[in-house]
Design a protein around this motif. Structure first.
Motif, PDB file in Angstrom:
ATOM      1  N   ASN A 106       0.821  -1.212   0.000  1.00 45.62           N
ATOM      2  CA  ASN A 106       0.000   0.000   0.000  1.00 45.62           C
ATOM      3  C   ASN A 106       0.850   1.255   0.000  1.00 45.62           C
ATOM      4  OD1 ASN A 106      -2.391  -1.402  -0.014  1.00 45.62           O
ATOM      5  ND2 ASN A 106      -2.693  -1.346   2.181  1.00 45.62           N
ATOM      6  N   PHE A 107       1.862   1.290   0.836  1.00 47.19           N
ATOM      7  CA  PHE A 107       2.704   2.478   0.939  1.00 47.19           C
ATOM      8  C   PHE A 107       3.550   2.687  -0.310  1.00 47.19           C
ATOM      9  CE2 PHE A 107       2.828   2.466   5.878  1.00 47.19           C
ATOM     10  CZ  PHE A 107       1.499   2.840   5.876  1.00 47.19           C
ATOM     11  N   GLN A 108       4.031   1.591  -0.906  1.00 44.21           N
ATOM     12  CA  GLN A 108       4.865   1.717  -2.092  1.00 44.21           C
ATOM     13  C   GLN A 108       4.065   2.179  -3.300  1.00 44.21           C
ATOM     14  OE1 GLN A 108       6.775  -2.277  -2.089  1.00 44.21           O
ATOM     15  NE2 GLN A 108       8.720  -1.171  -2.104  1.00 44.21           N
ATOM     16  N   ASN A 109       2.819   1.738  -3.398  1.00 45.46           N
ATOM     17  CA  ASN A 109       1.996   2.040  -4.566  1.00 45.46           C
ATOM     18  C   ASN A 109       1.148   3.291  -4.415  1.00 45.46           C
ATOM     19  OD1 ASN A 109       2.930  -0.335  -5.808  1.00 45.46           O
ATOM     20  ND2 ASN A 109       1.332  -1.563  -4.837  1.00 45.46           N
ATOM     21  N   TYR A 174      11.218   3.354   7.211  1.00 44.77           N
ATOM     22  CA  TYR A 174      12.520   3.724   6.661  1.00 44.77           C
ATOM     23  C   TYR A 174      12.749   3.063   5.308  1.00 44.77           C
ATOM     24  CZ  TYR A 174      17.545   4.243   6.074  1.00 44.77           C
ATOM     25  OH  TYR A 174      18.783   4.538   5.560  1.00 44.77           O
ATOM     26  N   PHE A 175      12.312   1.808   5.176  1.00 42.35           N
ATOM     27  CA  PHE A 175      12.476   1.102   3.905  1.00 42.35           C
ATOM     28  C   PHE A 175      11.750   1.843   2.782  1.00 42.35           C
ATOM     29  CE2 PHE A 175      11.044  -2.020   0.761  1.00 42.35           C
ATOM     30  CZ  PHE A 175      12.259  -2.571   0.369  1.00 42.35           C
ATOM     31  N   VAL A 176      10.496   2.227   3.035  1.00 44.72           N
ATOM     32  CA  VAL A 176       9.717   2.939   2.015  1.00 44.72           C
ATOM     33  C   VAL A 176      10.333   4.304   1.718  1.00 44.72           C
ATOM     34  CG1 VAL A 176       7.491   4.014   1.500  1.00 44.72           C
ATOM     35  CG2 VAL A 176       7.566   1.755   2.560  1.00 44.72           C
ATOM     36  N   MET A 177      10.735   5.019   2.754  1.00 48.21           N
ATOM     37  CA  MET A 177      11.325   6.340   2.559  1.00 48.21           C
ATOM     38  C   MET A 177      12.613   6.253   1.734  1.00 48.21           C
ATOM     39  SD  MET A 177      10.768   8.226   6.247  1.00 48.21           S
ATOM     40  CE  MET A 177      11.627   9.698   5.669  1.00 48.21           C
ATOM     41  N   LEU A 178      13.484   5.309   2.080  1.00 46.66           N
ATOM     42  CA  LEU A 178      14.764   5.191   1.392  1.00 46.66           C
ATOM     43  C   LEU A 178      14.581   4.697  -0.041  1.00 46.66           C
ATOM     44  CD1 LEU A 178      17.872   5.357   1.665  1.00 46.66           C
ATOM     45  CD2 LEU A 178      17.829   2.935   2.290  1.00 46.66           C
ATOM     46  N   GLN A 179      13.782   3.651  -0.208  1.00 44.34           N
ATOM     47  CA  GLN A 179      13.636   3.049  -1.531  1.00 44.34           C
ATOM     48  C   GLN A 179      12.778   3.873  -2.477  1.00 44.34           C
ATOM     49  OE1 GLN A 179      16.214   0.870  -0.570  1.00 44.34           O
ATOM     50  NE2 GLN A 179      15.300  -0.272  -2.229  1.00 44.34           N
ATOM     51  N   GLU A 180      11.641   4.385  -1.979  1.00 47.29           N
ATOM     52  CA  GLU A 180      10.673   5.043  -2.850  1.00 47.29           C
ATOM     53  C   GLU A 180      10.799   6.565  -2.869  1.00 47.29           C
ATOM     54  OE1 GLU A 180       8.821   3.262  -4.808  1.00 47.29           O
ATOM     55  OE2 GLU A 180       9.403   1.343  -3.896  1.00 47.29           O
ATOM     56  N   MET A 181      10.903   7.177  -1.696  1.00 44.45           N
ATOM     57  CA  MET A 181      10.877   8.633  -1.620  1.00 44.45           C
ATOM     58  C   MET A 181      12.245   9.265  -1.866  1.00 44.45           C
ATOM     59  SD  MET A 181       8.328   8.772   1.695  1.00 44.45           S
ATOM     60  CE  MET A 181       8.212  10.555   1.765  1.00 44.45           C
ATOM     61  N   HIS A 183      14.631   7.543  -3.707  1.00 41.70           N
ATOM     62  CA  HIS A 183      15.147   6.883  -4.909  1.00 41.70           C
ATOM     63  C   HIS A 183      16.261   5.888  -4.607  1.00 41.70           C
ATOM     64  CE1 HIS A 183      12.796   9.925  -7.005  1.00 41.70           C
ATOM     65  NE2 HIS A 183      13.418  10.837  -6.284  1.00 41.70           N
ATOM     66  N   GLY A 184      16.228   5.319  -3.399  1.00 38.30           N
ATOM     67  CA  GLY A 184      17.248   4.360  -3.017  1.00 38.30           C
ATOM     68  C   GLY A 184      17.196   3.071  -3.822  1.00 38.30           C
ATOM     69  N   LYS A 185      16.020   2.745  -4.377  1.00 41.09           N
ATOM     70  CA  LYS A 185      15.903   1.491  -5.123  1.00 41.09           C
ATOM     71  C   LYS A 185      16.783   1.477  -6.362  1.00 41.09           C
ATOM     72  CE  LYS A 185      11.684   3.035  -7.513  1.00 41.09           C
ATOM     73  NZ  LYS A 185      10.248   2.752  -7.686  1.00 41.09           N
ATOM     74  N   ASP A 186      17.193   2.658  -6.839  1.00 44.95           N
ATOM     75  CA  ASP A 186      18.096   2.735  -7.987  1.00 44.95           C
ATOM     76  C   ASP A 186      19.560   2.638  -7.566  1.00 44.95           C
ATOM     77  OD1 ASP A 186      15.890   3.178  -9.680  1.00 44.95           O
ATOM     78  OD2 ASP A 186      15.948   5.340  -9.259  1.00 44.95           O
ATOM     79  N   ILE A 187      19.839   2.843  -6.285  1.00 42.63           N
ATOM     80  CA  ILE A 187      21.219   2.883  -5.789  1.00 42.63           C
ATOM     81  C   ILE A 187      21.538   1.689  -4.901  1.00 42.63           C
ATOM     82  CG2 ILE A 187      22.931   4.278  -4.546  1.00 42.63           C
ATOM     83  CD1 ILE A 187      21.079   6.712  -5.129  1.00 42.63           C
ATOM     84  N   VAL A 188      20.633   1.410  -3.952  1.00 42.35           N
ATOM     85  CA  VAL A 188      20.818   0.270  -3.039  1.00 42.35           C
ATOM     86  C   VAL A 188      19.558  -0.596  -3.077  1.00 42.35           C
ATOM     87  CG1 VAL A 188      22.546   1.218  -1.488  1.00 42.35           C
ATOM     88  CG2 VAL A 188      20.157   1.859  -1.166  1.00 42.35           C
ATOM     89  N   PRO A 189      19.286  -1.259  -4.189  1.00 41.42           N
ATOM     90  CA  PRO A 189      18.053  -2.035  -4.325  1.00 41.42           C
ATOM     91  C   PRO A 189      17.964  -3.174  -3.318  1.00 41.42           C
ATOM     92  CG  PRO A 189      19.595  -2.575  -6.085  1.00 41.42           C
ATOM     93  CD  PRO A 189      20.166  -1.381  -5.364  1.00 41.42           C
ATOM     94  N   LEU A 190      16.772  -3.414  -2.839  1.00 42.51           N
ATOM     95  CA  LEU A 190      16.512  -4.501  -1.900  1.00 42.51           C
ATOM     96  C   LEU A 190      15.044  -4.893  -2.017  1.00 42.51           C
ATOM     97  CD1 LEU A 190      17.494  -6.286   0.485  1.00 42.51           C
ATOM     98  CD2 LEU A 190      16.711  -4.454   2.014  1.00 42.51           C
ATOM     99  N   GLU A 191      14.791  -6.181  -2.149  1.00 45.14           N
ATOM    100  CA  GLU A 191      13.414  -6.648  -2.274  1.00 45.14           C
ATOM    101  C   GLU A 191      12.694  -6.523  -0.935  1.00 45.14           C
ATOM    102  OE1 GLU A 191      16.039  -8.430  -2.972  1.00 45.14           O
ATOM    103  OE2 GLU A 191      16.067  -8.694  -5.153  1.00 45.14           O
ATOM    104  N   GLY A 192      11.472  -6.051  -0.991  1.00 44.06           N
ATOM    105  CA  GLY A 192      10.677  -5.915   0.219  1.00 44.06           C
ATOM    106  C   GLY A 192      10.416  -7.243   0.906  1.00 44.06           C
ATOM    107  N   ASP A 193      10.309  -8.318   0.129  1.00 45.58           N
ATOM    108  CA  ASP A 193      10.060  -9.636   0.715  1.00 45.58           C
ATOM    109  C   ASP A 193      11.164 -10.029   1.695  1.00 45.58           C
ATOM    110  OD1 ASP A 193       7.809  -9.813  -0.796  1.00 45.58           O
ATOM    111  OD2 ASP A 193       8.642 -11.167  -2.311  1.00 45.58           O
TER     112      ASP A 193
END
Length: 208
Positions: A106-109, A174-181, A183-193
């Protein structure tokens, strides 16, 4: 009967205006931030008079709080069902995994929610009541419900259920903030699972 119909009609119109104001307010807050939004802009965006906005919500701060509550209400209800007695008896590993999966999805989408979080954090210095309203309306009840749930399962052997909940929520936020807000998913990608499994395993490690 005519009087009853008239009351129903007036209530329906009032509800429609409320919905229009909330929709217009969300648009303006997202575009202009809290400080840059005025009740005049909200009224214009909603297609109603400024008097209508004030009569329904009182002031801008209260309007913002209602928008936040309206935004998260559906998401909150979808993944937080732990206040129900039957949920308190379900296996913690299954419940926590399912709940955190829904929460993360929900938070990611939900881009609007992310944007509102930016506003709340960004304006919290000048307008602390906005942040406090979010904590009282969203964070606090979530902490209370989850703490109650973990306490109902003594087999987990948690020394401090409330602190455990804070760690879990902090990790997810923190995961959502770093990855989504940020743009950490482009630099330090990590699967939410992986995050969800790690959290669930840590909390339920003593269950078996």
């Amino acid at each position: 009967m005519t009087e009853i119909k008239q009351r129903i009609s007036e209530r329906t119109k009032s509800e429609a205006k409320t919905a229009a104001v909330l929709k217009g307010a969300m648009k303006e807050f997202l575009q202009n931030g809290y400080a840059g939004t005025s009740m005049d802009k909200v009224a214009k965006s909603a297609g109603v008079s400024k008097a209508t906005v004030y009569s329904h919500f009182g002031d801008k701060e209260n309007l913002f709080n209602v928008v936040i509550q309206d935004l998260v209400k559906d998401e909150f209800q979808q993944f937080m069902g732990l206040e129900k007695p039957q949920s308190l008896e379900q296996d913690p590993k299954i419940v926590l995994s399912a709940m955190t999966t829904k929460m993360l999805a929900n938070f990611q989408n939900n881009r609007s929610f992310q944007d509102f979080m930016r506003i709340i954090v960004g304006e919290s210095g000048r307008f602390p009541e906005l942040a406090k309203a979010y904590v009282n309306g969203v964070a606090k009840p979530t902490i209370e419900i989850l703490t109650k749930y973990l306490k109902s399962h003594p087999a987990l052997e948690l020394a401090d259920p409330e602190a455990t909940v804070r760690v879990m929520m902090g990790t997810m936020v923190y995961f959502v903030m770093l990855q989504e807000m940020m743009h950490g998913k482009d630099i330090v990608p990590l699967e939410g699972d992986r995050v969800i499994k790690t959290l669930t395993d840590l909390i339920t490690r003593n269950q078996d």
